[in-house]
Design an enzyme around this catalytic site. Structure first.
Site, PDB file in Angstrom:
ATOM      1  N   GLU A  55       1.149  -5.456 -11.989  1.00  0.00           N
ATOM      2  CA  GLU A  55       2.057  -5.219 -13.110  1.00  0.00           C
ATOM      3  C   GLU A  55       1.793  -6.220 -14.240  1.00  0.00           C
ATOM      4  OE1 GLU A  55       6.103  -3.400 -11.762  1.00  0.00           O
ATOM      5  OE2 GLU A  55       5.687  -5.087 -10.437  1.00  0.00           O
ATOM      6  N   GLU A 115       5.154  -1.670  -3.248  1.00  0.00           N
ATOM      7  CA  GLU A 115       6.599  -1.896  -3.236  1.00  0.00           C
ATOM      8  C   GLU A 115       7.374  -0.794  -2.523  1.00  0.00           C
ATOM      9  OE1 GLU A 115       5.229  -4.211  -6.911  1.00  0.00           O
ATOM     10  OE2 GLU A 115       4.598  -2.480  -5.732  1.00  0.00           O
TER      11      GLU A 115
END
Length: 257
Positions: free
Chosen positions: A117, A137
């Site tokens: 990210e 995640e």
């Protein structure tokens, strides 16, 4: 935080920030996030620095946020969680995206979770052949909510984003290049030298044009075609009338002679 977990080295206009926690797969702690934020502020404010290069030591670029610390400090409500999320992660990644200087991620190994990210907020992502990319995640019941869906979808489209987020797949450097996640892939043994050379090439570019180009490209992505053309015109007007532009044109013509 160990003093050596995040290294900084400024030399000849390039600030190199190195994740240096190889024994923990360069997992990012809260203290490392704070130190990274301070380093990014330094890069933004120091006119002597023209390029930021983010790299890592060891086999991994980064396994993402250190789960030993949890995904966030203990909070008592969704509001307090979102406040932390925005302050310590979102604003940092947004600042990386907004600074009017080029920022490069040099990804030599697996780049996962929050580290991916962060890389998505950079202007350029260079990969070694052995690099891998993933957003795990979902496997622990949450989503990559710091750009892992919003920035990634804009880069590679919803189909590839679903492959990484919903299916939890990891992709190779070659596939990442093919779908537009990274800009270039280099052989492992040539990677460090290639990334340094790329940073040096960026440093040699006219800085005002680079900064204006970064702002204009990001703005153009959000608007219709007609507005995009106006942004181009407005961005280029002061550059085309600058002394630097005249000097570079003269130097070009001299070389042609």
């Amino acid at each position: 935080m160990s003093e050596s977990a995040l290294l900084q080295d400024a030399k000849d206009g390039i600030l190199v920030i190195t994740f240096n926690r190889p024994e923990k797969y360069n997992a990012i702690t809260f203290a490392m996030l704070k130190a990274l934020s301070q380093a990014v502020d330094r890069f933004r404010d120091d006119d002597a620095l023209g390029v930021l290069l983010l790299r890592a030591t060891g086999r991994y670029y980064s396994a993402g946020l250190d789960l030993g610390e949890g995904l966030a400090p203990k909070t008592t409500s969704g509001v307090s969680f979102r406040n932390w999320y925005r302050r310590d992660i979102h604003l940092l990644f947004d600042e990386i995206e907004a600074i009017e200087k080029p920022i490069v991620s040099a990804i030599q190994g697996p780049c996962l979770g929050g580290a991916l990210e962060m890389a998505l907020s950079c202007d350029f992502r260079l990969a070694a052949a052995s690099a891998r990319f993933g957003l795990p995640e979902t496997s622990i019941g949450v989503l990559p909510g710091s750009g892992g869906m919003s920035r990634l979808t804009r880069l590679v489209g919803s189909a590839e984003t679903k492959w990484l987020v919903m299916a939890g797949q990891t992709i190779s450097a070659e596939r990442a290049l093919r779908v537009g996640l990274v800009h270039e892939v280099y052989a492992d043994d040539a990677f460090e030298q290639a990334c340094t050379a790329f940073a040096q090439k960026l440093l040699a570019m006219p800085r005002e044009a680079l900064g204006a180009g970064k702002v204009a490209i990001d703005a153009i992505e959000d608007v219709d075609r007609t507005t995009a053309r106006q942004i181009e015109r407005l961005s280029n007007t002061p550059l085309s009338q600058s002394e630097e532009h005249r000097r570079l044109i003269e130097a070009f013509l001299d070389r042609k002679k």
